[in-house]
Design a protein around this motif. Structure first.
Motif, PDB file in Angstrom:
ATOM      1  N   ILE A 152       0.641  -1.100   0.021  1.00 28.09           N
ATOM      2  CA  ILE A 152      -0.076   0.181  -0.074  1.00 28.09           C
ATOM      3  C   ILE A 152       0.966   1.288  -0.005  1.00 28.09           C
ATOM      4  N   TYR A 153       0.469   2.153  -0.717  1.00 24.64           N
ATOM      5  CA  TYR A 153       1.435   3.549  -0.759  1.00 24.64           C
ATOM      6  C   TYR A 153       0.507   4.644  -0.169  1.00 24.64           C
ATOM      7  N   VAL A 154       0.943   5.586   0.372  1.00 18.04           N
ATOM      8  CA  VAL A 154       0.566   6.757   1.246  1.00 18.04           C
ATOM      9  C   VAL A 154       1.217   7.899   0.872  1.00 18.04           C
ATOM     10  N   ILE A 155       0.566   9.166   0.327  1.00 13.94           N
ATOM     11  CA  ILE A 155       1.538  10.290  -0.175  1.00 13.94           C
ATOM     12  C   ILE A 155       0.639  11.328   0.787  1.00 13.94           C
ATOM     13  N   GLY A 156       1.522  12.279   0.952  1.00 14.18           N
ATOM     14  CA  GLY A 156       1.066  13.611   1.582  1.00 14.18           C
ATOM     15  C   GLY A 156       2.091  14.642   1.495  1.00 14.18           C
ATOM     16  N   LYS A 157       1.732  15.855   1.656  1.00 15.92           N
ATOM     17  CA  LYS A 157       2.303  17.065   1.424  1.00 15.92           C
ATOM     18  C   LYS A 157       2.205  17.913   2.558  1.00 15.92           C
ATOM     19  N   HIS A 158       3.307  18.748   2.963  1.00 16.18           N
ATOM     20  CA  HIS A 158       3.385  19.528   4.216  1.00 16.18           C
ATOM     21  C   HIS A 158       3.003  18.708   5.375  1.00 16.18           C
ATOM     22  N   LEU A 159       2.019  19.281   6.258  1.00 16.51           N
ATOM     23  CA  LEU A 159       1.445  18.618   7.256  1.00 16.51           C
ATOM     24  C   LEU A 159       1.170  17.204   7.053  1.00 16.51           C
TER      25      LEU A 159
ATOM     26  N   LYS B 196       7.659  11.591  -8.578  1.00 13.11           N
ATOM     27  CA  LYS B 196       8.249  11.810  -9.890  1.00 13.11           C
ATOM     28  C   LYS B 196       9.522  11.180  -9.958  1.00 13.11           C
ATOM     29  N   HIS B 197      10.457  11.429  -8.749  1.00  9.18           N
ATOM     30  CA  HIS B 197      11.664  11.481  -8.631  1.00  9.18           C
ATOM     31  C   HIS B 197      12.143   9.824  -8.688  1.00  9.18           C
ATOM     32  N   GLY B 198      11.388   8.945  -8.678  1.00 10.68           N
ATOM     33  CA  GLY B 198      11.609   7.607  -8.901  1.00 10.68           C
ATOM     34  C   GLY B 198      10.817   6.653  -8.308  1.00 10.68           C
ATOM     35  N   VAL B 199       9.935   6.833  -7.251  1.00 14.26           N
ATOM     36  CA  VAL B 199       9.145   5.672  -6.531  1.00 14.26           C
ATOM     37  C   VAL B 199       7.751   5.630  -7.415  1.00 14.26           C
ATOM     38  N   ILE B 200       7.571   6.417  -8.277  1.00 17.85           N
ATOM     39  CA  ILE B 200       6.104   6.165  -8.992  1.00 17.85           C
ATOM     40  C   ILE B 200       6.446   4.712  -9.954  1.00 17.85           C
ATOM     41  N   THR B 201       7.859   4.264  -9.957  1.00 18.86           N
ATOM     42  CA  THR B 201       7.732   3.017 -10.903  1.00 18.86           C
ATOM     43  C   THR B 201       7.101   2.009  -9.943  1.00 18.86           C
TER      44      THR B 201
END
Ligand code: F6R
Length: 595
Positions: A459-466, A495-500
């Motif tokens: 499972i992947y989890v993304i967030g930005k700032h807080l 976009k710097h790699g992990v999107i693979t």
């Protein structure tokens, strides 16, 4: 790490069961094996050997077959030296079966003793560092009294340790602390005496306690508890204090697990943390206004709290630094008398955080401890203590302590600009919404979502700032509670790699708030979606980029805390569904008191 519990003068002669029940309350500290030693009663022989029972595995519903007796000592283990076997479980006996030793910590110099003891005829039955302690004391008892023998032996050990020694002959327990926690409890009538590594073990009997300091020892027999300085061996006054904890704090109160009980307790604990510390938060804010450089440190969840603190403070216009405490040492050289190190910890006993703090203190930095447990080593090191007051956190996975710490840092960041009243209003509104939102219908939707994720490997989890520290904590909750591989990323990193890593139907949680980066996080969601990712929004708004949404209330800068609570709940229900023990995840222990 490792749970210690002992009772002296169990009036009903049921000491083994009393210790077994106490150990069950402490199992969160270690659960690969357990053991109890008791001095059997109804024996005319003073030299009757101690009776011992030891088993690998969790205590769960275990029963004991030990005989009756009034004094017993027990231990739950988190293995360090020696595999998980019955023999390696504590207590460990001397050759005569007179002494039983339990131990929390690592005896770093145990091999030096072992060789000598084996040569002089001592028989060892385990591979542990602990067993040497029993034999060292046995050797010393040939020439000196029990208390001196235990204190002298303990003083020879290196490392962070706490030991408890039951002497069957004098029916006495002697315990020593240096670096690992120990607490004594005394019942109302001063009849029964308890020793524990944590208060929940004996909270059902008493909340009158004394937390031992480093280099203190106690001698407990049916007459009472005597406190000593381990170095001078002088007796000191024992000043008991009463904790404002009650029995329900250490019970499940109708919930199936402590973890879900503690998640629900956040309806109260978050607001309480904000309300109770206003004066001390004002004092710390004053220091920060005096141009102190602020450094946050912590481990695990506490390090994510530290990172959230960095964002809170940036919003308040103050630049701060954040380190995982285990990586702080190379940077501690920059700490000086104008540095404020803010250490975040549930237990106040995490070895890596304590080591980092001691180093900063050597460089004359001021220390502020944002802690939950009371009477901890971290509190004693600190110039300022912000006790977050979430009550005992029994589940190994941190939830209510973590959010109480987050709120405390939020209050502190607002206090620096004299905005405590506004912060208080924000927190009250947050908690009011939390009480409504954390409802049966939310739980139903989380259970449904958990069912659809049950067999996932990644499972992947993304967030930005807080929501970036939010994503770190969200993913950790899934990993710890359900054992599913959950990977958090800063949205900007994709976009710097992990999107693979994203393939068709890969579940991707997108944590978002109504904030200045809402548009950017939605673009990241779109990029994941374009690669086939199944996008699960956790946010206070709908979006076409989300395949589905777990809706959280909008609470401005505090929204990410609701988003984290979704992670706590998902972790819990996924864990239950996948057959994990949500209160005691494999390989973990609650308080990591070794490096
Ligand atoms: C995660 C968790 C750990 C702790 C970490 C630090 O759920 O509980 O990551 O946050 O071991 O422990 P404390 O806060 O006691 O210093």
């Amino acid at each position: 790490m490792c749970g210690i519990f002992a009772i002296v003068n169990d009036l009903k002669g049921d000491a083994a069961n009393t210790v077994l029940d106490g150990l069950k309350k402490l199992e969160y500290r270690g659960y690969d094996s357990w053991g109890i030693a008791i001095k059997p009663e109804n024996t005319s022989r003073k030299r009757e050997k101690l009776a011992v029972e030891k088993h690998i595995g969790k205590i769960g519903d275990a029963k004991t077959t030990l005989p009756s007796g009034k004094i017993a000592i027990g231990h739950t283990r988190w293995a360090t030296h020696g595999g998980v076997t019955d023999d390696n479980a504590h207590p460990h006996l001397d050759c005569l079966g007179r002494l039983a030793v339990i131990h929390n910590g690592i005896v770093e110099n145990y091999l030096n003793f072992k060789e000598r003891l084996v040569k002089s005829g001592h028989r060892f039955s385990s591979e542990t560092d602990t067993e040497v302690v029993a034999h060292i004391i046995e050797e010393k008892l040939k020439t000196i009294d029990l208390t001196t023998a235990v204190f002298d032996s303990f003083n020879e050990l290196t490392g962070s340790n706490a030991i408890g020694v039951l002497d069957g002959e004098s029916e006495t327990i002697v315990a020593c602390r240096n670096g690992s926690p120990l607490v004594v409890g005394v019942d109302e009538n001063h009849h029964r005496f308890f020793l524990g590594s944590d208060v929940p073990a004996f909270l059902r009997y008493t909340n009158k306690v004394y937390f031992l300091e480093d280099n203190e020892g106690v001698v407990i027999d049916k007459q009472g508890v005597r406190l000593y300085d381990l170095k001078t061996k002088r007796e000191k006054p024992l000043r008991l204090r009463r904790l404002d904890w009650n029995l329900e704090d250490a019970e499940k109160s109708g919930f199936p697990h402590f973890l879900i009980k503690e998640i629900h307790e956040q309806k109260q604990t978050i607001e309480k943390a904000a309300m109770t510390n206003q004066r001390i938060i004002g004092d710390v804010a004053k220091i920060i206004r005096e141009n102190y450089k602020v450094v946050f440190i912590g481990c695990g969840s506490a390090s994510y709290c530290a990172l959230a603190g960095k964002y809170f403070f940036a919003k308040a216009g103050i630049e701060t630094q954040t380190y995982g405490a285990y990586e702080y040492l190379p940077f501690s050289t920059f700490a000086d008398d104008k540095t404020l190190v803010i250490a975040i910890s549930q237990s106040g006993e995490t070895a890596d955080t304590l080591i980092a703090l001691k180093q900063a203190k050597k460089n004359r930095a001021k220390i502020c401890a944002v802690v939950n447990a009371r009477g901890s080593t971290m509190e004693r090191l600190a110039d300022f203590i912000i006790p977050v007051g979430a009550g005992p956190e029994i589940a190994v996975v941190s939830t209510k302590a973590f959010t109480a710490q987050l709120i405390s840092l939020y209050m502190l960041s607002m206090a620096v600009n004299n905005k405590v009243n506004q912060a208080m209003t924000d927190v009250k509104r947050f908690s009011n919404h939390l009480r409504k939102w954390l409802s049966v219908s939310l739980i139903d939707s989380i259970i449904e979502k958990s069912k659809s994720l049950m067999d996932m490997e990644h499972i992947y989890v993304i967030g930005k700032h807080l929501n970036f520290p939010g994503a770190l904590e969200f993913a950790l909750k899934l990993k710890e509670s359900s054992y599913i591989h959950a990977e958090p990323f800063a949205a900007g990193e994709l976009k710097h790699g992990v999107i693979t890593l994203i393939q068709k139907d890969t579940p991707c949680f997108v944590l978002a708030s109504i904030d200045e980066v809402k548009g950017e996080i939605l673009s990241s969601a779109a990029e994941l979606k374009a690669r086939g990712g199944r996008i699960i929004g956790v946010a206070p708004f709908e979006s076409d980029e989300f395949d589905c949404l777990i809706k959280t209330p909008d609470a401005g800068d505090l929204t990410f805390i609701y988003n984290i609570i979704v992670g706590q709940l998902l972790g819990y229900y996924l864990g239950v569904g996948r057959g994990a023990d949500p209160d005691k995840p494999r390989n973990l222990a609650k308080s990591v008191t070794v490096k």
